[in-house]
Scaffold this motif. Structure first.
Motif, PDB file in Angstrom:
ATOM      1  N   GLY A  37      -4.081  10.764   0.739  1.00 34.17           N
ATOM      2  CA  GLY A  37      -3.334   9.722   0.027  1.00 34.17           C
ATOM      3  C   GLY A  37      -2.125   9.277   0.826  1.00 34.17           C
ATOM      4  O   GLY A  37      -1.691   9.972   1.759  1.00 34.17           O
ATOM      5  N   GLY A  38      -1.600   8.144   0.438  1.00 28.95           N
ATOM      6  CA  GLY A  38      -0.488   7.536   1.169  1.00 28.95           C
ATOM      7  C   GLY A  38       0.711   8.468   1.291  1.00 28.95           C
ATOM      8  O   GLY A  38       1.381   8.512   2.334  1.00 28.95           O
ATOM      9  N   THR A  39       0.972   9.239   0.247  1.00 32.60           N
ATOM     10  CA  THR A  39       2.154  10.119   0.228  1.00 32.60           C
ATOM     11  C   THR A  39       2.093  11.166   1.340  1.00 32.60           C
ATOM     12  O   THR A  39       3.132  11.571   1.868  1.00 32.60           O
ATOM     13  CB  THR A  39       2.240  10.823  -1.152  1.00 32.60           C
ATOM     14  OG1 THR A  39       2.108   9.823  -2.164  1.00 32.60           O
ATOM     15  CG2 THR A  39       3.541  11.561  -1.330  1.00 32.60           C
ATOM     16  N   GLY A 128      -0.454  15.451  -4.255  1.00 33.62           N
ATOM     17  CA  GLY A 128       0.165  14.210  -4.683  1.00 33.62           C
ATOM     18  C   GLY A 128      -0.042  14.144  -6.196  1.00 33.62           C
ATOM     19  O   GLY A 128      -0.522  15.093  -6.813  1.00 33.62           O
ATOM     20  N   ILE A 129       0.324  13.041  -6.795  1.00 33.19           N
ATOM     21  CA  ILE A 129       0.039  12.852  -8.223  1.00 33.19           C
ATOM     22  C   ILE A 129      -0.406  11.407  -8.424  1.00 33.19           C
ATOM     23  O   ILE A 129       0.142  10.493  -7.781  1.00 33.19           O
ATOM     24  CB  ILE A 129       1.269  13.202  -9.091  1.00 33.19           C
ATOM     25  CG1 ILE A 129       0.947  13.132 -10.593  1.00 33.19           C
ATOM     26  CG2 ILE A 129       2.460  12.333  -8.761  1.00 33.19           C
ATOM     27  CD1 ILE A 129       2.070  13.661 -11.501  1.00 33.19           C
ATOM     28  N   GLY A 130      -1.403  11.200  -9.244  1.00 35.61           N
ATOM     29  CA  GLY A 130      -1.831   9.835  -9.550  1.00 35.61           C
ATOM     30  C   GLY A 130      -0.900   9.201 -10.571  1.00 35.61           C
ATOM     31  O   GLY A 130      -0.161   9.906 -11.273  1.00 35.61           O
ATOM     32  N   HIS A 134      -3.137  12.500 -12.432  1.00 33.39           N
ATOM     33  CA  HIS A 134      -4.152  13.377 -11.824  1.00 33.39           C
ATOM     34  C   HIS A 134      -3.564  14.186 -10.669  1.00 33.39           C
ATOM     35  O   HIS A 134      -2.666  13.734  -9.965  1.00 33.39           O
ATOM     36  CB  HIS A 134      -5.428  12.616 -11.408  1.00 33.39           C
ATOM     37  CG  HIS A 134      -5.292  11.686 -10.252  1.00 33.39           C
ATOM     38  ND1 HIS A 134      -5.989  10.499 -10.166  1.00 33.39           N
ATOM     39  CD2 HIS A 134      -4.580  11.740  -9.100  1.00 33.39           C
ATOM     40  CE1 HIS A 134      -5.707   9.898  -9.039  1.00 33.39           C
ATOM     41  NE2 HIS A 134      -4.849  10.626  -8.374  1.00 33.39           N
ATOM     42  N   ARG A 163      -6.450  -0.492  -2.613  1.00 30.74           N
ATOM     43  CA  ARG A 163      -5.683  -0.924  -1.434  1.00 30.74           C
ATOM     44  C   ARG A 163      -6.224  -0.315  -0.135  1.00 30.74           C
ATOM     45  O   ARG A 163      -6.093  -0.897   0.930  1.00 30.74           O
ATOM     46  CB  ARG A 163      -4.192  -0.609  -1.607  1.00 30.74           C
ATOM     47  CG  ARG A 163      -3.824   0.864  -1.589  1.00 30.74           C
ATOM     48  CD  ARG A 163      -2.359   1.050  -2.020  1.00 30.74           C
ATOM     49  NE  ARG A 163      -1.793   2.343  -1.715  1.00 30.74           N
ATOM     50  CZ  ARG A 163      -1.992   3.447  -2.433  1.00 30.74           C
ATOM     51  NH1 ARG A 163      -2.788   3.417  -3.506  1.00 30.74           N
ATOM     52  NH2 ARG A 163      -1.414   4.587  -2.100  1.00 30.74           N
ATOM     53  N   PHE A 164      -6.844   0.853  -0.223  1.00 27.55           N
ATOM     54  CA  PHE A 164      -7.385   1.481   0.983  1.00 27.55           C
ATOM     55  C   PHE A 164      -8.745   0.887   1.367  1.00 27.55           C
ATOM     56  O   PHE A 164      -9.172   0.974   2.507  1.00 27.55           O
ATOM     57  CB  PHE A 164      -7.558   2.991   0.778  1.00 27.55           C
ATOM     58  CG  PHE A 164      -6.267   3.721   0.500  1.00 27.55           C
ATOM     59  CD1 PHE A 164      -5.278   3.816   1.469  1.00 27.55           C
ATOM     60  CD2 PHE A 164      -6.031   4.311  -0.735  1.00 27.55           C
ATOM     61  CE1 PHE A 164      -4.084   4.491   1.226  1.00 27.55           C
ATOM     62  CE2 PHE A 164      -4.846   4.994  -0.991  1.00 27.55           C
ATOM     63  CZ  PHE A 164      -3.863   5.078  -0.011  1.00 27.55           C
ATOM     64  N   LYS A 198       5.237   6.182  -9.960  1.00 25.59           N
ATOM     65  CA  LYS A 198       4.917   7.586 -10.273  1.00 25.59           C
ATOM     66  C   LYS A 198       5.870   8.175 -11.319  1.00 25.59           C
ATOM     67  O   LYS A 198       5.664   9.298 -11.781  1.00 25.59           O
ATOM     68  CB  LYS A 198       4.982   8.450  -8.998  1.00 25.59           C
ATOM     69  CG  LYS A 198       4.037   8.024  -7.876  1.00 25.59           C
ATOM     70  CD  LYS A 198       2.594   8.319  -8.217  1.00 25.59           C
ATOM     71  CE  LYS A 198       1.611   7.780  -7.200  1.00 25.59           C
ATOM     72  NZ  LYS A 198       1.593   8.533  -5.953  1.00 25.59           N
TER      73      LYS A 198
HETATM   74  P1  PGA Z   1      -1.035   8.405  -3.154  1.00 21.37           P
HETATM   75  O1  PGA Z   1      -2.074   9.198  -4.058  1.00 21.37           O
HETATM   76  O2  PGA Z   1      -0.337   9.398  -2.304  1.00 21.37           O
HETATM   77  O3  PGA Z   1      -1.884   7.470  -2.345  1.00 21.37           O
HETATM   78  O4  PGA Z   1      -0.099   7.697  -4.092  1.00 21.37           O
HETATM   79  C1  PGA Z   1      -1.673  10.343  -4.746  1.00 21.37           C
HETATM   80  C2  PGA Z   1      -2.828  10.876  -5.569  1.00 21.37           C
HETATM   81  O5  PGA Z   1      -3.624  10.077  -6.087  1.00 21.37           O
HETATM   82  O6  PGA Z   1      -2.912  12.102  -5.716  1.00 21.37           O
END
Ligand code: PGA
Length: 256
Positions: A37-39, A128-130, A134, A163-164, A198
């Motif tokens: 993920g981006g983070t 990460g966290i959605g 999630h 976006r990806f 977030k």
């Molecule tokens: P993100 O995704 O880092 O791209 O925001 C985090 C995740 O879905 O766990």
């Protein structure tokens, strides 16, 4: 749960990278649970810059899209090689990522769990966290006892990850993900979340009721969780002044 709020994502990511680097230096044969993920991109960039010794480490990734080959540019295999593995001296045989092309998915999931156990479990799990709360791809209503398995993504996650892929219709609907039960067995959970989008999920995770509607709230059960936030992702926390105060008061031996 330790909450570390920094002025920017960059500042928080730097401290998180020091925490991971400390583990790698102190335990060269550690078992790392990795996330995508981006983070995570900036965290991996920081770790690569530290020129650590990855030769004895074992890694397990949280999740992978079902139906994408490892070579697909949006697979999490590709993400990991691009952002981390090709820049460090890790042994290929020590890298574990769920197989999105597995013919027998339940058997592959069971095997993944067995491999984690055989490696003596995860010393650290990056998360990460959605926006829907999630962790891994454990979407709302996932069982807190869940193990590695196939999951269906929510429309929210499909939209977030479009976006990806360029457009939403290209995002696979199914994934293989470690379960919440698997994540809760890691010895240290380290979660990074940045940006206003977030903030709601983060507030639920840290200060909300423990509920399967916010899977990350399961982390309230875990004895050792470190959460890295920027101002925006911390903005809905009621006790943010307290968390800042605690961090400022940390004794030297506890500082990261
Ligand atoms: P993100 O995704 O880092 O791209 O925001 C985090 C995740 O879905 O766990």
């Amino acid at each position: 749960m330790e909450i570390i709020i920094q002025p920017t994502a960059e500042a928080a990511t730097k401290i998180a990278s020091r925490l991971v680097a400390k583990l790698i230096n102190e335990k060269p044969a550690a078992v790392l649970g990795l996330a995508t993920g981006g983070t995570m991109e900036n965290l991996y960039r920081e770790l690569v810059a530290q020129k650590l010794n990855w030769s004895k480490l074992t890694t397990f990734n949280l999740d992978e899209y079902v139906g994408l080959s490892p070579q697909h540019p949006q697979s999490y295999h590709s993400f990991m090689w691009e952002n981390l593995f090709r820049h460090v001296n890790i042994a290929i045989k020590s890298v574990n990522i769920p197989d999105g092309l597995a013919k027998d998915i339940p058997a592959a999931c069971e095997n993944y769990e067995r491999k984690i156990s055989a490696a003596s479990g995860l010393d650290i799990q990056l998360l990460g966290i959605g926006t829907d709360g999630h962790i891994g791809f454990n979407e709302p209503t996932s069982s807190f006892a869940s193990r590695t398995r196939i999951k269906t993504l929510t429309p929210q996650t499909l939209a977030d990850n479009a976006r990806f892929f360029g457009n939403e219709s290209a995002v696979p609907h199914h994934v293989i993900t470690m379960g919440i039960g698997t994540i809760l067995e890691s010895r240290h959970c380290v979660l990074l979340a940045f940006g206003k989008n977030k903030a709601h999920a983060v507030a639920g995770m840290v200060e909300g009721a423990i509920t399967a509607m916010n899977p990350a709230s399961a982390l309230q059960w875990h004895p050792k969780v470190t959460v890295f936030l920027d101002e925006a992702s911390a903005s809905e926390l009621k006790m943010q002044e307290y968390y800042r105060w605690v961090y400022d008061q940390k004794p030297d031996w506890q500082k990261i």
